[in-house]
Design an enzyme around this catalytic site. Structure first.
Site, PDB file in Angstrom:
ATOM      1  CE  LYS A  22      -1.510   2.100   3.676  1.00 44.91           C
ATOM      2  NZ  LYS A  22      -1.104   3.361   4.363  1.00 44.91           N
ATOM      3  CG  ASN A  23       2.602   2.764   3.502  1.00 47.76           C
ATOM      4  OD1 ASN A  23       1.457   3.189   3.364  1.00 47.76           O
ATOM      5  ND2 ASN A  23       3.117   2.475   4.687  1.00 47.76           N
ATOM      6  CB  CYS A 117      -3.041   6.957  11.197  1.00 48.03           C
ATOM      7  SG  CYS A 117      -3.796   5.646  10.231  1.00 48.03           S
ATOM      8  NE  ARG A 122       1.433  11.058  10.269  1.00 47.46           N
ATOM      9  CZ  ARG A 122       0.973  10.008   9.607  1.00 47.46           C
ATOM     10  NH1 ARG A 122      -0.249   9.564   9.841  1.00 47.46           N
ATOM     11  NH2 ARG A 122       1.708   9.403   8.715  1.00 47.46           N
ATOM     12  CD  GLN A 126      13.648  17.753   8.401  1.00 46.87           C
ATOM     13  OE1 GLN A 126      14.677  17.687   7.730  1.00 46.87           O
ATOM     14  NE2 GLN A 126      13.492  18.637   9.371  1.00 46.87           N
ATOM     15  CG  ASP A 307       3.727   1.415   9.546  1.00 47.79           C
ATOM     16  OD1 ASP A 307       3.466   2.281  10.403  1.00 47.79           O
ATOM     17  OD2 ASP A 307       4.018   1.692   8.359  1.00 47.79           O
ATOM     18  NE  ARG A 399      -5.826   5.369   5.775  1.00 44.00           N
ATOM     19  CZ  ARG A 399      -4.874   5.917   6.483  1.00 44.00           C
ATOM     20  NH1 ARG A 399      -5.121   6.299   7.701  1.00 44.00           N
ATOM     21  NH2 ARG A 399      -3.686   6.084   5.988  1.00 44.00           N
TER      22      ARG A 399
HETATM   23  N1  EPU Z   1       8.932  13.897  10.681  1.00 40.02           N
HETATM   24  C1  EPU Z   1       9.342  15.193  10.974  1.00 40.02           C
HETATM   25  N2  EPU Z   1       9.317  16.114   9.955  1.00 40.02           N
HETATM   26  C2  EPU Z   1       8.928  15.801   8.702  1.00 40.02           C
HETATM   27  C3  EPU Z   1       8.528  14.480   8.412  1.00 40.02           C
HETATM   28  C4  EPU Z   1       8.533  13.546   9.426  1.00 40.02           C
HETATM   29  O1  EPU Z   1       9.699  15.489  12.110  1.00 40.02           O
HETATM   30  O2  EPU Z   1       8.952  16.689   7.830  1.00 40.02           O
HETATM   31  C5  EPU Z   1       8.959  12.874  11.754  1.00 40.02           C
HETATM   32  C6  EPU Z   1       7.572  12.325  12.067  1.00 40.02           C
HETATM   33  O3  EPU Z   1       6.884  13.131  12.982  1.00 40.02           O
HETATM   34  C7  EPU Z   1       7.913  10.951  12.620  1.00 40.02           C
HETATM   35  C8  EPU Z   1       9.156  10.538  11.820  1.00 40.02           C
HETATM   36  O4  EPU Z   1       9.688  11.758  11.283  1.00 40.02           O
HETATM   37  O5  EPU Z   1       8.231  11.052  13.966  1.00 40.02           O
HETATM   38  C9  EPU Z   1       8.914   9.566  10.674  1.00 40.02           C
HETATM   39  O6  EPU Z   1       7.905  10.059   9.813  1.00 40.02           O
HETATM   40  P1  EPU Z   1       7.862   9.717   8.255  1.00 40.02           P
HETATM   41  O7  EPU Z   1       7.912  10.969   7.489  1.00 40.02           O
HETATM   42  O8  EPU Z   1       8.883   8.657   7.975  1.00 40.02           O
HETATM   43  O9  EPU Z   1       6.411   9.075   8.119  1.00 40.02           O
HETATM   44  P2  EPU Z   1       5.406   9.211   6.897  1.00 40.02           P
HETATM   45  O10 EPU Z   1       6.140   9.289   5.620  1.00 40.02           O
HETATM   46  O11 EPU Z   1       4.385  10.231   7.203  1.00 40.02           O
HETATM   47  C10 EPU Z   1       5.282   6.646   6.403  1.00 40.02           C
HETATM   48  C11 EPU Z   1       4.199   5.609   6.327  1.00 40.02           C
HETATM   49  C12 EPU Z   1       3.682   5.308   7.727  1.00 40.02           C
HETATM   50  C13 EPU Z   1       4.842   4.848   8.607  1.00 40.02           C
HETATM   51  C14 EPU Z   1       5.978   5.871   8.577  1.00 40.02           C
HETATM   52  C15 EPU Z   1       7.219   5.411   9.317  1.00 40.02           C
HETATM   53  C16 EPU Z   1       3.220   6.033   4.175  1.00 40.02           C
HETATM   54  C17 EPU Z   1       2.078   6.543   3.378  1.00 40.02           C
HETATM   55  N3  EPU Z   1       3.121   6.126   5.492  1.00 40.02           N
HETATM   56  O12 EPU Z   1       4.677   7.809   6.978  1.00 40.02           O
HETATM   57  O13 EPU Z   1       2.779   4.237   7.566  1.00 40.02           O
HETATM   58  O14 EPU Z   1       4.415   4.688   9.933  1.00 40.02           O
HETATM   59  O15 EPU Z   1       6.359   6.160   7.215  1.00 40.02           O
HETATM   60  O16 EPU Z   1       7.692   4.209   8.792  1.00 40.02           O
HETATM   61  O17 EPU Z   1       4.193   5.532   3.624  1.00 40.02           O
HETATM   62  C18 EPU Z   1       0.879   2.929   7.997  1.00 40.02           C
HETATM   63  O18 EPU Z   1       1.084   2.344   6.920  1.00 40.02           O
HETATM   64  O19 EPU Z   1       0.063   2.527   8.859  1.00 40.02           O
HETATM   65  C19 EPU Z   1       1.638   4.144   8.297  1.00 40.02           C
HETATM   66  C20 EPU Z   1       1.257   5.008   9.214  1.00 40.02           C
END
Ligand code: EPU
Length: 436
Positions: A22-23, A117, A122, A126, A307, A399
């Site tokens: 999915k991701n 979620c 969030r 970055q 996850d 989802r």
């Molecule tokens: N973070 C920052 N600043 C940013 C971006 C992220 O501080 O600009 C922090 C976040 O707050 C968090 C950490 O960095 O503490 C990691 O966040 P990341 O950006 O890696 O998460 P994401 O890209 O929003 C994806 C997956 C999530 C999964 C995370 C971590 C997708 C669509 N979502 O989220 O998946 O938990 O990476 O591996 O790829 C799920 O599938 O259930 C899910 C939530």
């Protein structure tokens, strides 16, 4: 509205076929905007997150439709809008990828703040830092992020936190930029490699994906083509944990076993038998064996995935001894524990650390999903529990898990999805609450 009803106690036995990731799929669907051409994407899971992005592509002037099971045709030849301010953007986190893709293609983007979620704050600082490094001006107005660049010119971006989303988003924005972009401290998740492979197949020049330094040499344009999404390691991990949780014997097929090394190692440490094959793992456990408590620390890939943390913690609630689970990625990912408490688990939370005292049995209860993986954890809890568990708020599970009920039933689970029938006293109570 529907609910899941699970009668716990059945061992899961048999084979389960894992869907596409999915991701990965959500990022690749958005990445196809950059091609301005027709892409055929195979192994796409039919879940509400992929459907939501297909809708957004259609609203932007493109055409995305399933032409066969798991085969998505995305035609972006007439996609002409850089504004994604629709309600659907709010629903999913991956809509943030629209910022990188639209900025890369039109040098302009206007995208509503992404949803997804709720694990606490969030931030997207970055992502923004990366776009600004490439020359974009950014602003926030009326709930939307506005990005604009006369020219996008590659540069060096060091990520202060390892972020999957920021790594992919900067990669998307840099693919058609002038010059070379270098992302340091990049995330290394398998889906980052998958998105880079997709873009490279369409003509991009991206090297180093899967390591912490990614180099993107901008190209003038991309073409269309066909690509197949990697298997979903989180869905696979969920079935591996469910197999262990029911002391079952399950062959989890169509996966890349190395993507699950951290989970396989933990399950083995607990006393579960994990056998690896080329594209499958078999997870089995004697029915009378009590599993051992372990320590789990979530980390970016190749560490233990956040996850799979809720599913793993749930498995540990019946293990012998005291387990410690530390959540090192998200601020607030233990909300679901409140639901598990009603089933008789013994878990205490202190900030990002959960201490799990294994109990001998848990019992069924009505519970409600608080996010996607929490929903999966509650399903596992229902399978482990004595008696009946009812799971509400299924929008999260929908989802990300394709045909969850069908796959679990095939393995012998007693699970059904039913319409929620409100009795008169409940609906009267709701109505008077509304009036109040
Ligand atoms: N973070 C920052 N600043 C940013 C971006 C992220 O501080 O600009 C922090 C976040 O707050 C968090 C950490 O960095 O503490 C990691 O966040 P990341 O950006 O890696 O998460 P994401 O890209 O929003 C994806 C997956 C999530 C999964 C995370 C971590 C997708 C669509 N979502 O989220 O998946 O938990 O990476 O591996 O790829 C799920 O599938 O259930 C899910 C939530």
């Amino acid at each position: 509205m529907e609910k899941l009803v699970i009668l716990g106690g059945s061992r899961l036995v048999g084979e389960v076929e894992i869907s596409g990731a999915k991701n990965s799929a959500v990022a690749i669907i958005v990445a196809s905007i950059l091609t301005g051409d027709v892409c055929t994407i195979e192994n796409v899971p039919d879940v509400s997150d992929t459907r939501a992005l297909m809708n957004i592509i259609n609203q932007l002037g493109g055409d995305a439709e399933f032409i066969d099971k798991g085969v998505l045709r995305v035609d972006c030849r007439e996609l002409d809008s850089y504004e994604a301010t629709y309600d659907s953007v709010k629903k999913i986190r991956a809509s943030s990828y629209l910022m990188g893709a639209l900025l890369g293609k039109f040098h302009r983007a206007r995208v509503a703040f992404p949803g997804g979620c709720d694990f606490g704050v969030r931030p997207i600082d970055q992502h923004i830092k990366g776009f600004e490094r490439l020359g974009a001006k950014t602003d926030v107005k009326y709930g939307c992020i506005e990005l604009e660049a006369e020219r996008l010119v590659g540069g060096g971006v060091y990520l202060d936190v390892v972020s999957v989303g920021a790594t992919i988003n900067i990669m998307l924005a840099a693919t058609l930029a002038e010059g070379v972009t270098v992302i340091e401290n990049a995330a290394r998740e398998p889906h980052i490699v998958d998105v880079a492979n997709f873009l490279n197949l369409m003509g991009a020049n991206i090297k180093g994906a899967g390591t912490s330094v990614i180099k993107i040499k901008g190209v003038p344009s991309l073409h269309g083509g066909s690509y197949s999404v990697i298997p979903d390691q989180i869905e696979a991990g969920t079935y591996m944990i469910a197999a262990a949780a029911t002391h079952g014997d399950v062959l989890v097929k169509n996966i890349i076993p190395t993507h699950l090394d951290s989970l396989s190692a933990k399950l083995s440490e607990m006393g579960v038998t994990v056998e690896e094959f080329d594209d499958a793992v078999r997870v089995s456990c004697d029915s009378d064996k009590r599993l051992r408590a372990v320590t789990v620390k979530t980390q970016p890939y190749p560490g233990f995935p956040t996850d799979l943390q809720p599913q793993m913690l749930t498995l540990l609630t019946l293990a012998k001894g005291t387990s410690v689970v530390s959540e090192n990625v998200w601020d607030n990912r233990f909300k679901y524990v409140a639901e598990l408490r009603g089933m008789g688990v013994n878990v205490t939370i202190d900030g990002r650390v959960a201490v799990v005292e294994g109990v001998e049995r848990i019992t069924g209860s009505p519970v409600s999903s608080t996010d996607l993986r929490a929903g999966a954890a509650l399903v596992i809890a229902g399978l482990m529990a004595h008696g009946v568990t009812e799971i509400y708020n299924l929008k999260y599970l929908d989802r990300g898990y394709e045909d969850l009920v069908g796959k679990l039933k095939k393995l012998g689970a007693q699970i059904t999805r039913r319409e929620i029938v409100e009795n008169n006293s409940q609906s009267n109570a709701k109505r008077s609450k509304k009036r109040a």
